[in-house]
Design a protein around this motif. Structure first.
Motif, short mmCIF file in Angstrom:
data_model
loop_
_atom_site.label_atom_id
_atom_site.label_comp_id
_atom_site.label_asym_id
_atom_site.label_seq_id
_atom_site.Cartn_x
_atom_site.Cartn_y
_atom_site.Cartn_z
N TRP A 149 0.81 -1.21 0.00
CA TRP A 149 0.00 0.00 0.00
C TRP A 149 0.85 1.27 0.00
O TRP A 149 0.33 2.36 -0.20
CB TRP A 149 -1.00 -0.02 1.15
N LYS B 246 3.95 3.22 -5.28
CA LYS B 246 3.43 4.34 -6.07
C LYS B 246 2.61 3.80 -7.23
O LYS B 246 3.01 3.83 -8.38
CB LYS B 246 4.58 5.22 -6.56
N LEU B 247 1.47 3.29 -6.85
CA LEU B 247 0.51 2.73 -7.80
C LEU B 247 -0.84 3.38 -7.53
O LEU B 247 -1.08 3.94 -6.46
CB LEU B 247 0.39 1.22 -7.62
N SER B 248 -1.73 3.25 -8.51
CA SER B 248 -3.08 3.74 -8.27
C SER B 248 -3.76 2.82 -7.25
O SER B 248 -3.33 1.70 -7.01
CB SER B 248 -3.88 3.74 -9.58
N ARG B 249 -4.84 3.31 -6.67
CA ARG B 249 -5.57 2.51 -5.68
C ARG B 249 -6.04 1.19 -6.29
O ARG B 249 -6.02 0.15 -5.64
CB ARG B 249 -6.75 3.32 -5.15
N ARG B 250 -6.46 1.25 -7.53
CA ARG B 250 -6.94 0.05 -8.21
C ARG B 250 -5.81 -0.98 -8.38
O ARG B 250 -6.01 -2.17 -8.19
CB ARG B 250 -7.52 0.44 -9.56
N GLU B 251 -4.61 -0.49 -8.75
CA GLU B 251 -3.48 -1.40 -8.91
C GLU B 251 -3.04 -1.98 -7.56
O GLU B 251 -2.70 -3.16 -7.48
CB GLU B 251 -2.31 -0.65 -9.56
N LYS B 252 -3.07 -1.16 -6.52
CA LYS B 252 -2.74 -1.66 -5.18
C LYS B 252 -3.73 -2.74 -4.76
O LYS B 252 -3.35 -3.75 -4.17
CB LYS B 252 -2.74 -0.53 -4.16
#
Length: 186
Positions: free
Chosen positions: A165, A168-174
Motif C-alpha cells: 500500500w 506508487k501505484l493507483s488505488r486500483r493497482e494496489k
C-alpha cells in the motif's frame, strides 16, 4: 554452455533454491503418502487390524518430519521472496527475520516433539510392548503447533500489505496486487 551455466548460477539466490526444493520435497511427500495408503492411510478404523495399526503409525512417524520440512521450505521461500521484493525497508527486513526465526523454531520444536515424544521411540507405534514407557500428550502439542501454524500463516499474509500500500501505484493497482497476495493465501 559454461557461460550460460555461470550466469544462471550467479543469479541464483537462496529464495530460488528454496522455491525449487520445496516442491521436490512435496512431491516426495505425496509419493510417500500414496505408498502409505497400503499401510492404513485413508482407511476406516474398522477395517484395520492391530498389525495394520503398527505399520500405520510407523508411516506417520516417517511422514511427519517430511511434512514439517516441506512446510518449512514453502514458508521460508515466501519470506525470502518478501526480502527480495521489500528488503530495502529496515523494519520490514527485521520483522521478516523475526518471523523466519519464529517459524523455523516452532517447526523444529514440532519436529523434535514428533521424533522424541515417546520414550522409547518405538512406543509410538507399539505402545503395548512398552508398558513402562511414556509419550507426551499429543493433543496439547497438536493444538499448540496448529495454532502457531495458523498465526504464522496470518503473519505471512499480512506482512507485505503495508509495503504494497506504500507503492506508487493507483488505488486500483494496489487492490489488484493485494488480491494477488490474497490468492496466494488461499
Amino acid at each position: 554452455m559454461a557461460v550460460v551455466g555461470y550466469l544462471t548460477w550467479s543469479r541464483c539466490r537462496l529464495d530460488n533454491v528454496r522455491t525449487f526444493s520445496a516442491p521436490s520435497t512435496s512431491t516426495f511427500l505425496a509419493a510417500h503418502h500414496n505408498t502409505a495408503t497400503n499401510y492404513g492411510f485413508g482407511w476406516h478404523t474398522a477395517d484395520m487390524s492391530p498389525e495394520r495399526y503398527v505399520a500405520y503409525y510407523k508411516w506417520i512417524y516417517i511422514s511427519s518430519p517430511i511434512y514439517l520440512l516441506t512446510l518449512l521450505g514453502y514458508k521460508l521461500s515466501i519470506l525470502l521472496l518478501y526480502l527480495r521484493l521489500f528488503g530495502v525497508n529496515s523494519p520490514f527486513r527485521y520483522t521478516t527475520y523475526a518471523l523466519t526465526f519464529l517459524i523455523t523454531g516452532y517447526l523444529f520444536s514440532n519436529l523434535l516433539t514428533q521424533l522424541f515424544g515417546c520414550h522409547p521411540v518405538a512406543k509410538y507405534w507399539q505402545p503395548a510392548l512398552y508398558p513402562g514407557g511414556h509419550c507426551i500428550t499429543s493433543t496439547t502439542a497438536d493444538y499448540a503447533y496448529g495454532s502457531l501454524n495458523f498465526i504464522s500463516d496470518l503473519f505471512i499474509f499480512v506482512l507485505p500489505m503495508p509495503m504494497v500500500w506504500r507503492l506508487k501505484l493507483s488505488r486500483r493497482e494496489k487492490l489488484g496486487v493485494t488480491l494477488v497476495f490474497m490468492g496466494g493465501a488461499m
